[in-house]
Write a protein that holds these residues in place. Sequence first.
Motif, short mmCIF file in Angstrom:
data_model
loop_
_atom_site.label_atom_id
_atom_site.label_comp_id
_atom_site.label_asym_id
_atom_site.label_seq_id
_atom_site.Cartn_x
_atom_site.Cartn_y
_atom_site.Cartn_z
N THR A 36 38.19 49.30 31.52
CA THR A 36 38.11 48.97 32.95
C THR A 36 36.64 48.75 33.31
OG1 THR A 36 37.79 51.20 33.81
CG2 THR A 36 40.07 50.52 33.35
N ALA A 71 37.46 37.50 38.32
CA ALA A 71 38.89 37.77 38.53
C ALA A 71 39.17 39.27 38.45
CB ALA A 71 39.71 37.01 37.50
N ARG A 72 38.52 39.97 37.54
CA ARG A 72 38.77 41.40 37.38
C ARG A 72 38.17 42.20 38.54
NH1 ARG A 72 38.29 43.98 31.61
NH2 ARG A 72 39.44 45.53 32.84
N LEU A 113 42.87 44.96 32.16
CA LEU A 113 42.98 43.51 32.00
C LEU A 113 44.40 43.03 32.28
CD1 LEU A 113 41.52 40.88 31.02
CD2 LEU A 113 42.36 41.43 28.73
N LEU A 168 45.72 41.48 35.66
CA LEU A 168 45.49 40.12 36.13
C LEU A 168 46.80 39.35 36.15
CD1 LEU A 168 42.20 39.09 34.29
CD2 LEU A 168 42.47 39.77 36.67
N GLN A 178 49.61 36.69 35.48
CA GLN A 178 49.89 35.87 34.32
C GLN A 178 49.90 34.40 34.71
OE1 GLN A 178 50.21 37.23 31.16
NE2 GLN A 178 49.47 39.02 32.31
N GLN A 189 41.22 48.57 37.50
CA GLN A 189 42.42 47.92 36.98
C GLN A 189 42.20 47.40 35.56
OE1 GLN A 189 45.50 47.85 38.71
NE2 GLN A 189 44.21 49.40 39.76
N GLU A 191 37.88 41.12 41.55
CA GLU A 191 38.77 40.87 42.69
C GLU A 191 40.01 41.76 42.62
OE1 GLU A 191 41.13 37.16 44.87
OE2 GLU A 191 39.97 36.82 43.04
N ARG A 192 40.50 41.99 41.41
CA ARG A 192 41.69 42.84 41.23
C ARG A 192 41.36 44.31 41.44
NH1 ARG A 192 46.98 41.96 41.53
NH2 ARG A 192 46.36 39.85 40.92
N LEU A 252 36.15 35.46 34.11
CA LEU A 252 37.00 36.63 33.85
C LEU A 252 36.50 37.83 34.64
CD1 LEU A 252 39.27 38.02 32.25
CD2 LEU A 252 37.59 38.48 30.45
#
Length: 593
Positions: A516, A577-578, A587, A590, A592, A585, A580-581, A574
């Motif tokens: 994480t 995106a991570r 991987l 994310l 699909q 969290q 933002e999640r 990447l």
Amino acid sequence: MSASSHSDLLPLPQRVSAGGEPWDIPARPVLGVASTNPAYQPAVARLKTALAAAGLQLEKTSSSASSAAGETADIRLRIDPQGHIRPQAYRLGVGPGGVEIDAVDEAGLFHGVCTLIQWLRLGKTSELGEIETGVLPGIEVEDWPDIPARGVMLDVSRNKVPTLETLFGLVDLLAGWKINQLQLYTEHTFAYSGHEVVWQGADPFTAQEIRELDRFCRDRFIELVPNQNSFGHFHRWLVHDPYRELAECPQGVEHPFSDEREPFSLCAVDPKSLALLEDLYDQLLPSFSSRLLNVGLDETFDLGLGRSAAACEKKGKGRVYLEYLQAIHRLLAARGTRMQFWGDIILEHPELIPEIPGDAIPLAWGYEADYPFAEHARRFAASGLDYYVCPGTSSWNSFAGRAENALLNLGRAAVAGGRADAAGYLITDWGDFGHLQPLPVSYLGFLAGAAFSWNAQTAAEPLSSDASRLLDLHAFDAAIGLGQIALDLGNVYRHTGAKTKNGSPLFFLLLRAGETLEHQRFAGLTSKALTRSLTETESAADRLSSLPAGAADSTLVARELRWVAATLAFACRLGLARLERGRDQPLAALPQP
């Protein structure tokens, strides 16, 4: 490219002045050497090849220094041991009467020829194009190295074993920069007879290949130094049943170089460990003309955690380590070989440094910009031992390198080593987690380290040199701006906001994707910073795409830098995106595709 000057020579000579009357180069320059001694041959061969590449055919005339032929030659070479006070020193003069190189020894003569070749090439790449018109600007050089041994260590044990063709090209490049040692860091990539289970599938070097490389290096005044880690970092051997019983922890231990629990170090108190090493040394050493061997002995994380626990409890961990070092030293002394070893463990036990065998060479290594080279150099210098300072290229764990960190690390090592009389300077190029960085990413470190270790004064302000220009002039052999692109990609790590040690957070976003973003190595990583990193990466990629027609396709370096840029851009996206999640969290959280 702007006009070249003597400041573009690499390494920068200790004393140099340019601007004197030029030399009108004849189409067939006559070479005069002061002796028929074969010691002149490597320098003559290199000069002949360089002149041929410039369209000039060299006429060779062997003569005594006082003969008419020697006096009328256009290029005059002489070795005079009485003329200089430092090994490897030379003088170079270019003027109306031609070229004269006067050296203290054959290595100095070779270095002088390499400087002349650079001056010829720099003239050709200047706006005035002097070489093309047959005129070489005048110059006077008096030069010598500040640190006697200046080496490169290339990791060949982390899934990338270079071909001999690649190594020959690298050796030629390094020789032109006055590097005079090369090591291939070996854990399991030498084809030891009787130990096939260890190296099968690893594409190891054979004894014959090493002998070929050794000859190639000798002809360029580079000493090929054998390197076989002999304590820690032995997991490539110990995971196999025939060797597991020799491990400190046969059942395995957690260590930073594998996701699995593995046995990592040899057991220091097991005589069979030394018997194995004796066999390896007897197979390895005959392929090298060098009488040095780097035996490693670094990062013994598991010492005292297993079979040596009782001995460490009784004597102390440092004492057990020292006794093992002394035992290996005895093996090498019996074989007429001098030991090098990484100095990290013994620096943890400074009270034991006086007991290190007097001819052993500790290697003080550290890879961050603020590593205390000065302190460790003073400590080893005070002991009376010969020692090396060992910075790194900062290329590993990065894809693109960490350019600013590399320059600061390399510069500060050279300053410390120069002030405290280091016997050597070893530029390390590691391959942690699979050696994923392309070789040209390491050129900045090789080039800067070569420059700083020869002339430590140039290392005082390591960020002040025009590194991108020097890369173009001396590494990439191109005037299309690859040096600046490589440097910019190498500094993308600075914009991420994370202060990751020993690597770039962009590398770990891919290679440690299962973690994480709460992990310490990602501390400081922000969306704003990653967006800037992505912008910088895309800018470099755009410039690669805008290279002159055919350049990007025909230049291997450009193709490799395109891969670097694409990989960094993917890592940035990447990471965005991570973030933002959510940092907590995995991987898998994310969405699909």
